[in-house]
Design an enzyme around this catalytic site. Structure first.
Site, short mmCIF file in Angstrom:
data_model
loop_
_atom_site.label_atom_id
_atom_site.label_comp_id
_atom_site.label_asym_id
_atom_site.label_seq_id
_atom_site.Cartn_x
_atom_site.Cartn_y
_atom_site.Cartn_z
N TYR A 28 11.72 -0.86 2.39
CA TYR A 28 10.80 -0.09 1.55
C TYR A 28 11.54 0.54 0.37
O TYR A 28 11.08 0.48 -0.78
CB TYR A 28 10.15 0.97 2.43
CG TYR A 28 9.16 1.89 1.77
CD1 TYR A 28 7.91 1.44 1.37
CD2 TYR A 28 9.46 3.24 1.60
CE1 TYR A 28 6.98 2.30 0.80
CE2 TYR A 28 8.55 4.11 1.03
CZ TYR A 28 7.31 3.64 0.64
OH TYR A 28 6.40 4.50 0.07
N VAL A 75 -2.29 -8.56 -3.09
CA VAL A 75 -1.49 -8.43 -4.31
C VAL A 75 -0.24 -9.31 -4.26
O VAL A 75 0.41 -9.52 -5.29
CB VAL A 75 -1.09 -6.97 -4.57
CG1 VAL A 75 -2.31 -6.13 -4.91
CG2 VAL A 75 -0.33 -6.37 -3.38
N LYS A 116 10.95 -0.08 -3.63
CA LYS A 116 10.48 1.03 -4.45
C LYS A 116 11.43 1.34 -5.61
O LYS A 116 10.98 1.71 -6.70
CB LYS A 116 10.30 2.28 -3.58
CG LYS A 116 9.07 2.21 -2.68
CD LYS A 116 7.80 1.95 -3.45
CE LYS A 116 6.54 2.17 -2.65
NZ LYS A 116 5.32 1.81 -3.41
#
Length: 305
Positions: free
Chosen positions: A166, A75, A170
């Site tokens: 992370y 992706v 997010k």
């Protein structure tokens, strides 16, 4: 209440070779959707990779009597994502649903985190959601229909030790959602986020086994189905885990006008700090302009007094 169905809908689920993505893909297929199962198949640190996991999920869907194809693209790779979109259009001629779920972890305290750790996690989670959404966007606009779900995290919303990379990625997805919900509205494109708590390869070792047993990934998917159905909401962050669901929002206090020119000093702000931080009157804004309106409303109130 009528059944939620996706007959004649085409769905792409990234990171669908296992865990949450697999459960989303299977649930969509059970409810009639044709599904593109995307999975590079990497380890959680991003190394390795094959589409064997995606092929296995396709076989599960076919065993249910559904239709699916596998895709092994990363992706984070623009050409690979475009191939995924092209293959979907060649097979079924439309894209109705996109669930951006693929992810990896490179957990370390910030002082030990390398630049490579930061870039890789942001590439997979944030860029790896931007790329498929961007590639499918004009198709959805042309159809005047689209349902997009990005996958955020409590780390992004609230923080967690050792996950600065992370968490940044997010929360970035929530920012992406907040703008795309506005831009997609006139073409019936609805964009939401799921904040899951689930026992997957990414959470193994982070929680005790007795806790993980309550956090089956399939307990999240029923909520996600409500984010991609025809009458879905838009701009919502749905928290989901262990069969429980809640809604998360960014809110802002009412605030107060402090002053201008010589009256506006750091000390003047400090003197009003309790009013600035008063949580008794908080609002969730639906777009950035409403944030500005709140600020100017406080100015107007002060000028009247």
């Amino acid at each position: 209440m009528s059944d939620i169905r996706f007959d004649d809908r085409v769905a792409i689920v990234t990171g669908a070779g296992g865990g949450l993505g697999r459960c989303h893909a299977l649930e969509l297929a059970r409810r009639g959707a044709k599904v593109v199962v995307n999975d590079l198949g990497p380890k959680m640190d991003g190394s390795g990779g094959s589409s064997d996991a995606a092929n296995a999920v396709v076989k599960e869907i076919e065993a249910l009597g559904g239709e699916a194809i596998a895709n092994g693209s990363s992706v984070a790779d623009e050409a690979g994502v475009q191939k995924m979109i092209d293959d979907t259009m060649a097979k079924w001629g439309r894209i109705d649903i996109l669930i951006a779920n693929a992810g990896i972890l490179r957990d370390k305290s910030f002082s030990k985190m390398s630049i490579a750790d930061i870039k890789l996690v942001i590439d997979v989670h944030l860029i790896g959601s931007f790329l498929p959404v961007k590639a499918a966007w004009d198709i959805m606009k042309e159809q005047n229909f689209g349902r997009i779900v990005v996958t955020t995290s409590s780390t992004g919303l609230y923080g967690n030790f050792g996950q600065a990379n992370y968490g940044a990625a997010k929360l970035g997805l929530v920012g992406m959602m907040n703008t795309l919900k506005i831009e997609g509205a006139k073409n019936n494109i609805k964009v939401n986020a799921v904040c899951p708590i689930a026992a997957t390869q990414m959470t193994e070792g982070l929680m005790p086994p007795e806790v993980l047993a309550q956090l089956k990934p399939e307990y999240v998917s029923p909520g996600v189905m409500n984010l991609v159905k025809d009458d879905a909401p838009t701009g919502m962050v749905l928290s989901a885990g262990a069969g429980a669901f809640s809604m998360a929002e960014i809110v802002e206090t009412k605030g107060v006008f402090v002053g201008r020119d010589d009256d506006l000093t750091a000390e003047a702000v400090a003197a009003k700090w309790d009013q600035i931080t008063d949580k008794s009157d908080q609002t969730h804004f639906n777009m950035g302009g409403e944030h500005g309106q709140n600020i100017f409303a406080r100015v107007a109130e002060a000028l009247k007094s």
